[in-house]
Motif scaffolding. Structure first.
Motif, PDB file in Angstrom:
ATOM      1  N   ILE A  44       0.825  -1.195   0.000  1.00  0.00           N
ATOM      2  CA  ILE A  44       0.000   0.000   0.000  1.00  0.00           C
ATOM      3  C   ILE A  44       0.873   1.264   0.000  1.00  0.00           C
ATOM      4  O   ILE A  44       0.541   2.256  -0.647  1.00  0.00           O
ATOM      5  CB  ILE A  44      -1.009  -0.023   1.177  1.00  0.00           C
TER       6      ILE A  44
ATOM      7  N   THR B 286      -9.501  13.976  -0.023  1.00  0.00           N
ATOM      8  CA  THR B 286      -8.296  14.189   0.779  1.00  0.00           C
ATOM      9  C   THR B 286      -7.651  12.838   1.022  1.00  0.00           C
ATOM     10  O   THR B 286      -8.257  11.811   0.774  1.00  0.00           O
ATOM     11  CB  THR B 286      -8.634  14.848   2.133  1.00  0.00           C
ATOM     12  N   ARG B 287      -6.407  12.864   1.503  1.00  0.00           N
ATOM     13  CA  ARG B 287      -5.696  11.599   1.717  1.00  0.00           C
ATOM     14  C   ARG B 287      -5.506  11.317   3.186  1.00  0.00           C
ATOM     15  O   ARG B 287      -5.078  12.184   3.936  1.00  0.00           O
ATOM     16  CB  ARG B 287      -4.323  11.653   1.045  1.00  0.00           C
ATOM     17  N   TYR B 288      -5.818  10.103   3.587  1.00  0.00           N
ATOM     18  CA  TYR B 288      -5.602   9.722   4.970  1.00  0.00           C
ATOM     19  C   TYR B 288      -4.134   9.392   5.205  1.00  0.00           C
ATOM     20  O   TYR B 288      -3.538   9.791   6.188  1.00  0.00           O
ATOM     21  CB  TYR B 288      -6.476   8.518   5.309  1.00  0.00           C
ATOM     22  N   ARG B 289      -3.559   8.663   4.262  1.00  0.00           N
ATOM     23  CA  ARG B 289      -2.140   8.313   4.393  1.00  0.00           C
ATOM     24  C   ARG B 289      -1.287   9.470   3.946  1.00  0.00           C
ATOM     25  O   ARG B 289      -1.396   9.929   2.818  1.00  0.00           O
ATOM     26  CB  ARG B 289      -1.823   7.121   3.496  1.00  0.00           C
ATOM     27  N   GLN B 290      -0.443   9.915   4.835  1.00  0.00           N
ATOM     28  CA  GLN B 290       0.426  11.036   4.490  1.00  0.00           C
ATOM     29  C   GLN B 290       1.842  10.503   4.335  1.00  0.00           C
ATOM     30  O   GLN B 290       2.281   9.679   5.103  1.00  0.00           O
ATOM     31  CB  GLN B 290       0.401  12.077   5.619  1.00  0.00           C
TER      32      GLN B 290
END
Ligand SMILES: Nc1ncnc2c1ncn2[C@@H]1O[C@H](COP(=O)(O)OP(=O)(O)O)[C@@H](O)[C@H]1O
Ligand SMILES: [Mg+2]
Lengths: 282, 265
Positions: free
Chosen positions: B134, B235-239
């Motif tokens: 991922i 938006t992105r949760y994983r930064q």
């Protein structure tokens, strides 16, 4: 406070309209649901329950009649706004797990709605806490049990802080323990937040926990009322292909056998209480 | 056999390499692949091999595990080595036993190519072994970001990749179940002539496909219900977190390139 959160007015829906031989999956259905209620929608397979669920959040639109939710008429324009206030959990635990890990899955709806990152982190934690899965943040779906996956799915729905949660046979593929976990989770959630819940099920034991039961048959509403009222018409339910809860069946059988029990018992505990006090009360 | 294969496997850990930004690792691998071709002498190949072993050491993945997992690759490696040894006819004749003639240049080329092959396989394996699929997907999505301008559906590709990865174990489980169900009905996949075996695979694949389509449909519904409308406004949760050590890793690579260039003949 007692405002209507969802209502159907004379809703009719047919899957293949061109084919006149196909009967409507939902026919002239009207009901409304108050804010804070727990509604159970029961009926045998093919009675139109899932179709109703899809009409509720605009996956399907009725051919006649009106669906309103959150004070808005369901239409193309209001669709996404309504959906963001409504969580939905489906039957198959595997087929609704989108993320690679538990936290990704819970965050999915938040990402879609453009929630900023800091807020997302808080909400993921909060919703996983609500379903007691906070210890599983980094777990992958294939390492979770069915009940755990369904709780994650509930957390994913809760993350958007919805006003209404719809469970379409969310417990029907689970083992008894998983089923208990999920039902317990819903119960606690309702106590803590007063969330409105619609649980679609053909398990009358689960339905007995609700405030009100709607019984569907062949796309039409057959019965409506509190669990007590609905279960009174025991035989009618059996002819609709629904099984009464074990404790009620037991009560009926005992009464038939000549044991003088008082009234109905919806839970095993109630029945046991009556039985062990039976002689002393005589 | 399958358990030992390490292609595409991820071994969780917390070494320096594990903690690197996936973007840095992906860039690192691509630059490294280019740099490898600078080497052309004993010294430069020695440096490359040393550097690779250092990376393996830093990743805290045991060399034995790596070599064991890459066994099938070694067969290929030995094959290319032999090919070079027997077919290059330059330099002094080293060995001459009847029809086998080995020349100095052949031996040199054989060894060089083998080292080149080895370091490439090692470094790419380290990438996949230390980065979760991922994260690799995230890295690729961000790195390809600029191509959105030319209408490359970057977000969709990344989502497709992550969903496929997510469903691999599910479908593997399912295959196992169907296999057992068909075996219980007397189907025999493990033996018989090839033609029969291929025929026996059909009743395995059809239920698998039917169920995969059902899953895809359910998943699409679940995604829509949760408000999925494509990449726009998401938006992105994983930064991803690019740190100094990530820049440093690329600088080290530049240093390596300089050194190889200097010692090149
Ligand atoms: N996608 C579909 N296309 C055509 N007919 C459908 C479809 N989904 C459901 N139906 C039909 O609509 C009726 C109601 O189905 P459904 O709402 O799924 O019932 P339930 O959820 O109560 O089992 C059934 O007769 C079913 O065959
Ligand atoms: Mg259904």
């Amino acid at each position: 406070m007692n405002s209507i959160i969802l209502s159907f007015e004379n809703v009719t829906f047919t899957y293949t309209q061109e084919d006149a031989s196909v009967k409507p999956a939902v026919q002239d259905l009207s009901f409304s649901i108050q804010d804070g209620e727990w509604i159970a929608l029961v009926g045998h397979n093919g009675s139109g329950k899932s179709t109703i669920a899809k009409l509720m959040n605009g996956l399907l639109f009725p051919q006649t009649g009106k669906v309103s939710a959150m004070g808005q008429l369901m239409a193309e324009e209001s669709l996404w706004d309504i959906r963001s206030q409504m969580g939905m959990v489906f039957q198959n635990p595997d087929n609704q797990f989108v993320g690679a890990t538990v936290q990704d899955d819970v965050a999915f709806a938040l990402e879609n709605n453009g929630v900023p990152h800091e807020e997302m982190v808080l909400r993921v934690k909060e919703s996983l806490h609500q379903v007691k899965m906070e210890a599983y943040l980094d777990h992958e779906p294939h390492h979770l049990s069915g009940g755990q996956k369904q709780r994650v799915a509930i957390a994913g729905a809760l993350a958007l802080r919805p006003r209404l949660l719809i469970l379409d046979e969310a417990t029907s593929m689970l083992d008894p323990q998983g089923r208990m976990e999920v039902i317990e989770t819903i119960r606690e959630l309702r106590e803590a937040t007063g969330l409105t819940v619609i649980s679609i099920t053909h398990d009358l034991e689960e339905a007995a926990l609700a405030d009100r039961i709607l019984v569907m048959n062949a796309g039409q509403k057959q019965l409506e009322g509190t669990p007590d009222e609905v279960f009174l018409s025991g035989n009618e339910l059996t002819t609709l292909g629904l099984d009464l809860p074990f404790s009620m069946r037991m009560t009926h059988l005992l009464q038939e056998a000549g044991v003088q029990l008082q009234g109905e018992h919806m839970t095993e505990d109630e029945l046991v209480d009556e039985l062990w006090t039976f002689y002393s009360r005589k | 056999m399958m358990e030992k294969m390490i292609f595409g496997r991820f071994i969780p850990g917390d070494s320096i390499i594990h903690r690197m930004d996936p973007r840095a690792k992906i860039l690192f691998v691509f630059v490294f692949i280019a740099i490898v071709f600078i080497a052309n002498s004993a010294v430069t190949y020695g440096i490359l091999l040393g550097f690779t072993l250092l990376v393996v050491f830093l990743s805290k993945i045991r060399l034995y595990f790596l070599i064991n997992g890459l066994k099938p690759v070694f067969i290929l490696l030995i094959f290319t080595f032999l090919l070079h040894i027997f077919f290059t006819r330059e330099g002094d004749l080293l060995v001459d036993i009847g029809f086998i003639e080995i020349y100095e240049e052949g031996l040199r080329q054989g060894i060089f190519i083998s080292i080149r092959f080895l370091v490439l396989v090692f470094i790419t394996s380290i990438l996949t072994l230390t980065t979760s699929p991922i994260s690799i997907t995230d890295g690729i999505e961000v790195l390809l970001g600029p191509f959105k301008r030319v209408k490359l559906p970057v977000h969709e590709l990344a989502l497709m990749m992550s969903i496929s990865l997510r469903f691999i174990p599910t479908l593997m489980d399912e295959t196992g179940k169907i296999l057992k169900a068909q075996m219980a009905r007397g189907s025999d996949i493990g033996s018989g002539p090839v033609k029969e075996r291929i025929k026996a695979v059909v009743p395995l694949l059809i239920p698998l496909f039917v169920s995969a389509f059902k899953r895809a449909e359910d998943l699409a519904t679940a995604m829509e219900v949760r408000g999925y409308r494509g990449g726009e406004g998401r938006t992105r949760y994983r930064q991803l977190d690019w740190r100094f050590k990530d820049s440093l890793s690329l600088l080290v690579l530049a240093g390596l390139a300089g050194m190889l260039w200097y010692f090149r003949v």
